[in-house]
Design a protein around this motif. Structure first.
Motif, PDB file in Angstrom:
ATOM      1  N   GLY A 169    -105.497  12.312 -25.760  1.00  0.00           N
ATOM      2  CA  GLY A 169    -104.227  12.947 -25.428  1.00  0.00           C
ATOM      3  C   GLY A 169    -104.455  13.930 -24.311  1.00  0.00           C
ATOM      4  O   GLY A 169    -105.561  14.039 -23.766  1.00  0.00           O
ATOM      5  N   PRO A 170    -103.423  14.683 -23.943  1.00  0.00           N
ATOM      6  CA  PRO A 170    -103.570  15.639 -22.844  1.00  0.00           C
ATOM      7  C   PRO A 170    -104.552  16.755 -23.193  1.00  0.00           C
ATOM      8  O   PRO A 170    -104.654  17.164 -24.346  1.00  0.00           O
ATOM      9  CB  PRO A 170    -102.163  16.188 -22.638  1.00  0.00           C
ATOM     10  CG  PRO A 170    -101.418  15.854 -23.889  1.00  0.00           C
ATOM     11  CD  PRO A 170    -102.079  14.673 -24.499  1.00  0.00           C
ATOM     12  N   ALA A 171    -105.268  17.239 -22.186  1.00  0.00           N
ATOM     13  CA  ALA A 171    -106.252  18.303 -22.408  1.00  0.00           C
ATOM     14  C   ALA A 171    -105.614  19.689 -22.331  1.00  0.00           C
ATOM     15  O   ALA A 171    -106.133  20.638 -22.900  1.00  0.00           O
ATOM     16  CB  ALA A 171    -107.374  18.199 -21.383  1.00  0.00           C
ATOM     17  N   ILE A 172    -104.486  19.809 -21.628  1.00  0.00           N
ATOM     18  CA  ILE A 172    -103.796  21.091 -21.486  1.00  0.00           C
ATOM     19  C   ILE A 172    -102.365  20.907 -21.954  1.00  0.00           C
ATOM     20  O   ILE A 172    -101.669  19.991 -21.514  1.00  0.00           O
ATOM     21  CB  ILE A 172    -103.826  21.582 -20.030  1.00  0.00           C
ATOM     22  CG1 ILE A 172    -105.260  21.765 -19.556  1.00  0.00           C
ATOM     23  CG2 ILE A 172    -103.025  22.875 -19.883  1.00  0.00           C
ATOM     24  CD1 ILE A 172    -105.391  22.098 -18.090  1.00  0.00           C
ATOM     25  N   ILE A 173    -101.931  21.782 -22.849  1.00  0.00           N
ATOM     26  CA  ILE A 173    -100.547  21.727 -23.314  1.00  0.00           C
ATOM     27  C   ILE A 173     -99.948  23.125 -23.251  1.00  0.00           C
ATOM     28  O   ILE A 173    -100.660  24.125 -23.332  1.00  0.00           O
ATOM     29  CB  ILE A 173    -100.425  21.137 -24.734  1.00  0.00           C
ATOM     30  CG1 ILE A 173    -101.141  22.011 -25.754  1.00  0.00           C
ATOM     31  CG2 ILE A 173    -100.980  19.737 -24.798  1.00  0.00           C
ATOM     32  CD1 ILE A 173    -100.911  21.549 -27.179  1.00  0.00           C
TER      33      ILE A 173
ATOM     34  N   VAL B 288    -108.150  20.927 -26.943  1.00  0.00           N
ATOM     35  CA  VAL B 288    -107.007  21.142 -26.070  1.00  0.00           C
ATOM     36  C   VAL B 288    -106.993  22.604 -25.638  1.00  0.00           C
ATOM     37  O   VAL B 288    -107.522  23.472 -26.338  1.00  0.00           O
ATOM     38  CB  VAL B 288    -105.651  20.786 -26.738  1.00  0.00           C
ATOM     39  CG1 VAL B 288    -105.538  19.308 -26.993  1.00  0.00           C
ATOM     40  CG2 VAL B 288    -105.435  21.585 -27.992  1.00  0.00           C
ATOM     41  N   PHE B 289    -106.410  22.852 -24.483  1.00  0.00           N
ATOM     42  CA  PHE B 289    -106.238  24.226 -24.011  1.00  0.00           C
ATOM     43  C   PHE B 289    -104.753  24.523 -24.046  1.00  0.00           C
ATOM     44  O   PHE B 289    -103.948  23.833 -23.437  1.00  0.00           O
ATOM     45  CB  PHE B 289    -106.787  24.383 -22.588  1.00  0.00           C
ATOM     46  CG  PHE B 289    -106.847  25.811 -22.143  1.00  0.00           C
ATOM     47  CD1 PHE B 289    -107.934  26.603 -22.491  1.00  0.00           C
ATOM     48  CD2 PHE B 289    -105.810  26.369 -21.423  1.00  0.00           C
ATOM     49  CE1 PHE B 289    -108.010  27.920 -22.105  1.00  0.00           C
ATOM     50  CE2 PHE B 289    -105.873  27.690 -21.023  1.00  0.00           C
ATOM     51  CZ  PHE B 289    -106.966  28.473 -21.368  1.00  0.00           C
ATOM     52  N   VAL B 290    -104.373  25.557 -24.812  1.00  0.00           N
ATOM     53  CA  VAL B 290    -102.972  25.903 -25.009  1.00  0.00           C
ATOM     54  C   VAL B 290    -102.613  27.056 -24.081  1.00  0.00           C
ATOM     55  O   VAL B 290    -103.236  28.113 -24.120  1.00  0.00           O
ATOM     56  CB  VAL B 290    -102.696  26.285 -26.482  1.00  0.00           C
ATOM     57  CG1 VAL B 290    -101.231  26.623 -26.685  1.00  0.00           C
ATOM     58  CG2 VAL B 290    -103.127  25.181 -27.413  1.00  0.00           C
ATOM     59  N   THR B 291    -101.601  26.818 -23.225  1.00  0.00           N
ATOM     60  CA  THR B 291    -101.128  27.856 -22.299  1.00  0.00           C
ATOM     61  C   THR B 291     -99.789  28.397 -22.789  1.00  0.00           C
ATOM     62  O   THR B 291     -99.186  27.857 -23.719  1.00  0.00           O
ATOM     63  CB  THR B 291    -100.955  27.299 -20.879  1.00  0.00           C
ATOM     64  OG1 THR B 291     -99.941  26.289 -20.905  1.00  0.00           O
ATOM     65  CG2 THR B 291    -102.258  26.704 -20.361  1.00  0.00           C
ATOM     66  N   ASN B 292     -99.293  29.453 -22.138  1.00  0.00           N
ATOM     67  CA  ASN B 292     -97.985  30.023 -22.508  1.00  0.00           C
ATOM     68  C   ASN B 292     -96.854  29.136 -22.114  1.00  0.00           C
ATOM     69  O   ASN B 292     -96.721  28.344 -21.400  1.00  0.00           O
ATOM     70  CB  ASN B 292     -97.799  31.388 -21.877  1.00  0.00           C
ATOM     71  CG  ASN B 292     -98.628  32.415 -22.615  1.00  0.00           C
ATOM     72  OD1 ASN B 292     -98.868  32.284 -23.807  1.00  0.00           O
ATOM     73  ND2 ASN B 292     -99.069  33.431 -21.914  1.00  0.00           N
TER      74      ASN B 292
END
Length: 130
Positions: free
Chosen positions: A45-49, A126-130
């Motif tokens: 799946g996506p690495a950044i969400i 995954v990397f979770v951003t604001n």
């Protein structure tokens, strides 16, 4: 007589060395694994969400089929939201996850797929951003 004994000994030594095979006399014995049924899991799946985005599509494959399903856990096991995933007959599943599933968690996180016994089957960074 000495010459004959010496020649005979030398011939025996040469014969024994020529028949010596290091592979036969190795200290490490080769390991023969028995035929075992091994499952290979895949999770992508996506690495950044974004925490406010979604749905994000994640694909899982090789999951065991169970009437109880598998639990998908976002973020850490205490704060993260949990979903119940029922794989298809071939062990695959398409999973939609919203960024809000991570509640207040940001930065480097993991999504885990856990079986009904609590064993982690697969995880995805995954990397979770604001």
């Amino acid at each position: 007589m000495r010459k004959i004994v010496f020649t005979f000994s030398a011939c025996l030594l040469a014969l024994s060395l020529s028949s010596f095979s290091p592979a036969k006399h190795s200290l490490l014995k080769p390991v023969h694994s028995k035929s075992v049924s091994t499952l290979f899991f895949g999770f992508s799946g996506p690495a950044i969400i974004s925490a406010s985005g979604g749905p994000y599509l994640f694909k899982a494959s090789g999951l065991p089929i169970s009437d109880h399903g598998n639990t998908l856990i976002c973020g850490n096991t205490i704060q993260g939201e949990q979903y119940l995933v029922f794989p298809e007959a071939d062990g695959s599943a398409d999973i939609e996850i919203y960024g809000s599933s991570f509640s207040n968690l940001r930065g480097s996180q993991y999504i885990w797929i856990v079986d009904q016994y609590g064993n982690t089957l697969e995880s995805l960074y995954v990397f979770v951003t604001n």
